[in-house]
Design a protein around this motif. Sequence first.
Motif, mmCIF file in Angstrom:
data_model
loop_
_atom_site.group_PDB
_atom_site.id
_atom_site.type_symbol
_atom_site.label_atom_id
_atom_site.label_comp_id
_atom_site.label_asym_id
_atom_site.label_seq_id
_atom_site.Cartn_x
_atom_site.Cartn_y
_atom_site.Cartn_z
ATOM 1 N N GLY A 234 -46.964 42.646 -3.767
ATOM 2 C CA GLY A 234 -46.046 42.194 -2.588
ATOM 3 C C GLY A 234 -46.608 42.040 -1.244
ATOM 4 O O GLY A 234 -46.096 41.745 -0.132
ATOM 5 N N CYS A 235 -48.057 42.204 -1.077
ATOM 6 C CA CYS A 235 -48.693 42.088 0.175
ATOM 7 C C CYS A 235 -48.653 40.587 0.594
ATOM 8 O O CYS A 235 -48.522 39.398 -0.238
ATOM 9 C CB CYS A 235 -50.177 42.671 -0.126
ATOM 10 N N GLU A 236 -48.806 40.379 1.570
ATOM 11 C CA GLU A 236 -48.774 39.074 2.426
ATOM 12 C C GLU A 236 -50.172 38.611 2.948
ATOM 13 O O GLU A 236 -50.793 39.389 3.539
ATOM 14 C CB GLU A 236 -47.928 39.296 3.919
ATOM 15 N N VAL A 237 -50.583 37.706 2.391
ATOM 16 C CA VAL A 237 -52.293 37.107 2.721
ATOM 17 C C VAL A 237 -52.159 36.000 3.476
ATOM 18 O O VAL A 237 -51.263 34.896 2.893
ATOM 19 C CB VAL A 237 -52.678 36.949 1.316
ATOM 20 N N SER B 126 -61.168 32.309 -4.991
ATOM 21 C CA SER B 126 -61.713 31.679 -5.903
ATOM 22 C C SER B 126 -60.677 31.145 -6.927
ATOM 23 O O SER B 126 -60.709 30.072 -7.394
ATOM 24 C CB SER B 126 -62.587 32.695 -7.167
ATOM 25 N N LEU B 127 -59.384 31.872 -7.206
ATOM 26 C CA LEU B 127 -58.352 31.221 -7.922
ATOM 27 C C LEU B 127 -57.886 30.038 -6.987
ATOM 28 O O LEU B 127 -57.628 28.917 -7.603
ATOM 29 C CB LEU B 127 -57.242 32.314 -7.986
ATOM 30 N N LEU B 128 -57.651 30.136 -5.876
ATOM 31 C CA LEU B 128 -57.118 29.122 -5.046
ATOM 32 C C LEU B 128 -58.171 27.719 -5.239
ATOM 33 O O LEU B 128 -57.729 26.688 -5.305
ATOM 34 C CB LEU B 128 -56.895 29.579 -3.571
ATOM 35 N N ARG B 129 -59.336 27.997 -5.052
ATOM 36 C CA ARG B 129 -60.475 26.949 -5.164
ATOM 37 C C ARG B 129 -60.353 26.223 -6.500
ATOM 38 O O ARG B 129 -60.763 24.813 -6.531
ATOM 39 C CB ARG B 129 -61.867 27.567 -4.952
ATOM 40 N N THR C 130 -57.623 41.182 -8.094
ATOM 41 C CA THR C 130 -57.233 42.230 -7.366
ATOM 42 C C THR C 130 -57.932 42.438 -5.890
ATOM 43 O O THR C 130 -57.662 43.460 -4.928
ATOM 44 C CB THR C 130 -57.867 43.595 -8.064
ATOM 45 N N HIS C 131 -58.820 41.285 -5.428
ATOM 46 C CA HIS C 131 -59.423 41.375 -4.242
ATOM 47 C C HIS C 131 -59.271 39.856 -3.524
ATOM 48 O O HIS C 131 -59.038 38.875 -4.306
ATOM 49 C CB HIS C 131 -60.761 41.599 -4.224
ATOM 50 N N VAL C 132 -59.461 39.865 -2.310
ATOM 51 C CA VAL C 132 -59.377 38.654 -1.433
ATOM 52 C C VAL C 132 -60.444 37.668 -1.891
ATOM 53 O O VAL C 132 -59.893 36.236 -2.272
ATOM 54 C CB VAL C 132 -59.662 38.737 0.053
ATOM 55 N N GLU D 163 -58.887 44.709 -0.767
ATOM 56 C CA GLU D 163 -57.913 44.822 -1.963
ATOM 57 C C GLU D 163 -56.683 44.076 -1.684
ATOM 58 O O GLU D 163 -55.824 44.226 -0.648
ATOM 59 C CB GLU D 163 -57.828 46.413 -2.297
ATOM 60 N N LEU D 164 -55.850 43.451 -2.723
ATOM 61 C CA LEU D 164 -54.696 43.214 -2.783
ATOM 62 C C LEU D 164 -53.686 44.225 -3.539
ATOM 63 O O LEU D 164 -54.105 44.693 -4.378
ATOM 64 C CB LEU D 164 -54.568 41.772 -3.272
#
Length: 87
Positions: A75-78, A38-41, A31-33, A71-72
């Motif tokens: 549909g947000c763009e990161v 962490s997920l991407l790592r 839910t947060h950056v 917070e994410l």
Amino acid sequence: MQIRLLFFGAITEALMRTQGSETVELPAHCTHVSHLLSLLRSRGEAWERELGDDRAFRVAVQQRLVNGDAELSPGCEVAIFSLITGG
């Protein structure tokens, strides 16, 4: 929750991205950056290296620079980008 993930600058090549964007389905706990990073790592060695705490990169959500507490939302763009990007 689904988000759009964008990459800019040298980080794009370092992560061997053939495209500068992707749509990502996040698990409920993401839910947060900081959770997203962490997920991407966890994608592998290159991701862990390039998105490590000792690396210089920035993150923007909805085109606003943010830190790990941001917070994410669905549909947000990161955007993840190197400190020096070409134009």
